[in-house]
Design a protein around this motif. Structure first.
Motif, mmCIF file in Angstrom:
data_model
loop_
_atom_site.group_PDB
_atom_site.id
_atom_site.type_symbol
_atom_site.label_atom_id
_atom_site.label_comp_id
_atom_site.label_asym_id
_atom_site.label_seq_id
_atom_site.Cartn_x
_atom_site.Cartn_y
_atom_site.Cartn_z
ATOM 1 N N SER A 163 0.830 -1.212 0.000
ATOM 2 C CA SER A 163 0.000 0.000 0.000
ATOM 3 C C SER A 163 0.858 1.252 0.000
ATOM 4 O O SER A 163 0.591 2.208 -0.747
ATOM 5 N N ILE A 164 1.907 1.259 0.815
ATOM 6 C CA ILE A 164 2.796 2.421 0.879
ATOM 7 C C ILE A 164 3.505 2.620 -0.454
ATOM 8 O O ILE A 164 3.612 3.743 -0.955
ATOM 9 N N CYS A 165 3.981 1.529 -1.048
ATOM 10 C CA CYS A 165 4.670 1.640 -2.341
ATOM 11 C C CYS A 165 3.725 2.137 -3.433
ATOM 12 O O CYS A 165 4.106 2.986 -4.253
ATOM 13 N N LEU A 166 2.499 1.636 -3.449
ATOM 14 C CA LEU A 166 1.522 2.076 -4.449
ATOM 15 C C LEU A 166 1.156 3.547 -4.254
ATOM 16 O O LEU A 166 1.130 4.327 -5.208
ATOM 17 N N LEU A 167 0.896 3.944 -3.015
ATOM 18 C CA LEU A 167 0.552 5.342 -2.739
ATOM 19 C C LEU A 167 1.722 6.272 -3.039
ATOM 20 O O LEU A 167 1.525 7.380 -3.563
ATOM 21 N N LYS A 175 1.107 13.662 -8.350
ATOM 22 C CA LYS A 175 1.170 14.763 -7.354
ATOM 23 C C LYS A 175 -0.157 14.890 -6.608
ATOM 24 O O LYS A 175 -0.714 15.981 -6.503
ATOM 25 N N ILE A 176 -0.652 13.769 -6.147
ATOM 26 C CA ILE A 176 -1.942 13.738 -5.433
ATOM 27 C C ILE A 176 -1.864 14.522 -4.155
ATOM 28 O O ILE A 176 -1.000 14.444 -3.389
#
Length: 176
Positions: A163-167, A175-176
């Motif tokens: 999850s951290i890698c995807l986010l 640039k969310i």
């Protein structure tokens, strides 16, 4: 290409060696099992486990309504006793909507792992970690309980990592 192929085969053999040794030793030493397959059928147990894997992912995403006893298929709880209704397990088919949905979710995750392995290697590693740490409780060998939240302690590390890698990837790219 052959060298790369040999490396992949060697890695798969090394990863599957503990499972093979465990199976061989159980049969050679006649080590008793902790239970039996759900509905006394390996095939129906694996059909049920497809839904259990999706339930595990659901519990990782939304850890609400935690319980000691989960209903893994309508009318069947997460462990089998002599009084369990076997027809709930044995009436399942590969064409049941719940099983097809589970196959679609698992297929989507497998596809995303392969597709994103070069763009987001941490995502693929995290999902591989989830699969590897769930293998001992995948009911390949009969055990006592099909679904227990305690089995998610180690897979949750892979879930958080992926999850951290995807986010992080989405943050840097869009640039969310």
């Amino acid at each position: 290409i052959r060298k790369v192929w040999r490396q992949h085969v060697a890695a798969i053999m090394m990863a599957s060696a503990p499972l093979i040794v465990t199976i061989v030793l159980r049969f050679l030493l006649h080590i008793p099992q902790r239970g039996d397959y759900l509905g006394y059928s390996f095939f129906h147990t694996q059909l049920t486990m497809l839904g259990v894997y999706v339930k595990y992912l659901w519990l990782l995403l939304f850890p609400f309504k935690l319980s000691y006893i989960h209903e893994i298929t309508p009318g069947f709880e997460s462990f089998m006793t002599h009084h369990s209704p076997l027809e709930a397990i044995l009436s399942q088919s590969i064409f049941d909507l719940r099983i097809l949905f589970s196959l679609a979710i698992i297929g989507l995750l497998l596809w995303s792992t392969i597709y994103l392995r070069k763009k987001i290697p941490g995502y693929s590693l995290g999902l591989a970690w989830i699969v590897i740490t769930l293998l001992p409780v995948a009911y390949l060998l009969p055990q006592g309980i099909a679904l227990a939240e305690k089995y998610l302690y180690l897979p949750s590390i892979g879930f958080i990592f992926s999850s951290i890698c995807l986010l992080s990837y989405l943050w840097n790219k869009y640039k969310i």
